[in-house]
Scaffold this motif. Structure first.
Motif, PDB file in Angstrom:
ATOM      1  N   SER A   1       0.819  -1.216   0.000  1.00 49.36           N
ATOM      2  CA  SER A   1       0.000   0.000   0.000  1.00 49.36           C
ATOM      3  C   SER A   1       0.855   1.270   0.000  1.00 49.36           C
ATOM      4  O   SER A   1       0.340   2.350  -0.271  1.00 49.36           O
ATOM      5  CB  SER A   1      -0.950   0.016   1.195  1.00 49.36           C
ATOM      6  OG  SER A   1      -0.289   0.423   2.379  1.00 49.36           O
ATOM      7  N   ASP A   2       2.148   1.103   0.321  1.00 50.05           N
ATOM      8  CA  ASP A   2       3.078   2.242   0.308  1.00 50.05           C
ATOM      9  C   ASP A   2       2.558   3.374   1.190  1.00 50.05           C
ATOM     10  O   ASP A   2       2.386   4.508   0.751  1.00 50.05           O
ATOM     11  CB  ASP A   2       3.308   2.718  -1.129  1.00 50.05           C
ATOM     12  CG  ASP A   2       4.496   3.651  -1.264  1.00 50.05           C
ATOM     13  OD1 ASP A   2       5.436   3.536  -0.447  1.00 50.05           O
ATOM     14  OD2 ASP A   2       4.485   4.492  -2.182  1.00 50.05           O
ATOM     15  N   GLY A   3       2.279   3.019   2.455  1.00 51.89           N
ATOM     16  CA  GLY A   3       1.797   4.029   3.399  1.00 51.89           C
ATOM     17  C   GLY A   3       0.411   4.542   3.029  1.00 51.89           C
ATOM     18  O   GLY A   3       0.107   5.710   3.216  1.00 51.89           O
ATOM     19  N   PHE A   4      -0.426   3.671   2.489  1.00 52.08           N
ATOM     20  CA  PHE A   4      -1.782   3.982   2.028  1.00 52.08           C
ATOM     21  C   PHE A   4      -1.790   4.965   0.864  1.00 52.08           C
ATOM     22  O   PHE A   4      -2.803   5.591   0.585  1.00 52.08           O
ATOM     23  CB  PHE A   4      -2.686   4.464   3.170  1.00 52.08           C
ATOM     24  CG  PHE A   4      -3.217   3.332   4.002  1.00 52.08           C
ATOM     25  CD1 PHE A   4      -4.379   2.682   3.633  1.00 52.08           C
ATOM     26  CD2 PHE A   4      -2.549   2.909   5.143  1.00 52.08           C
ATOM     27  CE1 PHE A   4      -4.872   1.624   4.383  1.00 52.08           C
ATOM     28  CE2 PHE A   4      -3.036   1.859   5.900  1.00 52.08           C
ATOM     29  CZ  PHE A   4      -4.196   1.210   5.526  1.00 52.08           C
ATOM     30  N   GLN A   5      -0.659   5.058   0.152  1.00 48.71           N
ATOM     31  CA  GLN A   5      -0.647   5.832  -1.085  1.00 48.71           C
ATOM     32  C   GLN A   5      -1.416   5.081  -2.172  1.00 48.71           C
ATOM     33  O   GLN A   5      -1.976   5.684  -3.073  1.00 48.71           O
ATOM     34  CB  GLN A   5       0.788   6.106  -1.552  1.00 48.71           C
ATOM     35  CG  GLN A   5       1.581   6.985  -0.602  1.00 48.71           C
ATOM     36  CD  GLN A   5       0.945   8.349  -0.428  1.00 48.71           C
ATOM     37  OE1 GLN A   5       0.621   9.026  -1.408  1.00 48.71           O
ATOM     38  NE2 GLN A   5       0.750   8.758   0.811  1.00 48.71           N
ATOM     39  N   ARG A   6      -1.396   3.753  -2.087  1.00 46.51           N
ATOM     40  CA  ARG A   6      -2.213   2.907  -2.967  1.00 46.51           C
ATOM     41  C   ARG A   6      -3.379   2.409  -2.124  1.00 46.51           C
ATOM     42  O   ARG A   6      -3.204   1.655  -1.170  1.00 46.51           O
ATOM     43  CB  ARG A   6      -1.394   1.724  -3.477  1.00 46.51           C
ATOM     44  CG  ARG A   6      -0.279   2.115  -4.393  1.00 46.51           C
ATOM     45  CD  ARG A   6       0.285   0.844  -5.037  1.00 46.51           C
ATOM     46  NE  ARG A   6       1.660   1.061  -5.405  1.00 46.51           N
ATOM     47  CZ  ARG A   6       2.642   0.220  -5.160  1.00 46.51           C
ATOM     48  NH1 ARG A   6       2.417  -0.918  -4.538  1.00 46.51           N
ATOM     49  NH2 ARG A   6       3.864   0.485  -5.549  1.00 46.51           N
ATOM     50  N   ILE A   7      -4.558   2.829  -2.480  1.00 45.97           N
ATOM     51  CA  ILE A   7      -5.735   2.570  -1.652  1.00 45.97           C
ATOM     52  C   ILE A   7      -6.141   1.090  -1.654  1.00 45.97           C
ATOM     53  O   ILE A   7      -6.452   0.527  -0.602  1.00 45.97           O
ATOM     54  CB  ILE A   7      -6.922   3.457  -2.110  1.00 45.97           C
ATOM     55  CG1 ILE A   7      -6.567   4.931  -1.952  1.00 45.97           C
ATOM     56  CG2 ILE A   7      -8.187   3.124  -1.338  1.00 45.97           C
ATOM     57  CD1 ILE A   7      -6.257   5.360  -0.544  1.00 45.97           C
ATOM     58  N   ALA A   8      -6.153   0.443  -2.812  1.00 53.23           N
ATOM     59  CA  ALA A   8      -6.659  -0.934  -2.904  1.00 53.23           C
ATOM     60  C   ALA A   8      -5.908  -1.903  -1.976  1.00 53.23           C
ATOM     61  O   ALA A   8      -6.554  -2.613  -1.195  1.00 53.23           O
ATOM     62  CB  ALA A   8      -6.633  -1.419  -4.348  1.00 53.23           C
ATOM     63  N   PRO A   9      -4.567  -1.950  -2.012  1.00 45.76           N
ATOM     64  CA  PRO A   9      -3.892  -2.876  -1.090  1.00 45.76           C
ATOM     65  C   PRO A   9      -4.127  -2.505   0.381  1.00 45.76           C
ATOM     66  O   PRO A   9      -4.230  -3.388   1.232  1.00 45.76           O
ATOM     67  CB  PRO A   9      -2.409  -2.749  -1.442  1.00 45.76           C
ATOM     68  CG  PRO A   9      -2.367  -2.162  -2.795  1.00 45.76           C
ATOM     69  CD  PRO A   9      -3.609  -1.338  -2.934  1.00 45.76           C
TER      70      PRO A   9
END
Length: 105
Positions: free
Chosen positions: A20-28
């Protein structure tokens, strides 16, 4: 078997957090949240039949082992002698905890 499912689900959820990269990518990140909810549900059922001290020790020990290995395989993290020694100690500890639980002392 349910405890092993919990361990694998938790390791998967933590790996999804990495993706998610610190919730930068929402789906993961959202998938991780959903899997963590599943983990809590599964672990609550594990605790109905296994003592908490044993269940939690196995859960965290094997989860740590899986995350070290997945970090190495999927994220290119270093595998050092210290990591390998730690893995060996985790495996030995889980075996000892389960062996003690099975004996009548």
């Amino acid at each position: 078997m349910l405890l092993l499912a919990t361990v694998f689900a938790e390791a998967g959820a933590t790996s999804l957090l990495k993706y998610s990269d610190g919730f930068q990518r929402i789906a993961p990140g959202l998938m991780s949240f959903g899997v963590y909810v599943l983990v809590l549900f599964l672990f609550s059922h594990v605790l109905a039949s296994i003592p908490a001290s044993v269940a939690y020790t196995v859960w965290t020990g094997l989860g740590t082992l899986l995350l070290i290995l997945s970090g190495w395989v999927f994220f290119g993290e270093a595998m050092t002698l210290v990591n390998l020694a730690g893995i060996a100690l985790i495996v030995i500890g889980v075996i000892l905890i389960n062996r003690r639980q099975g004996s009548s002392s």
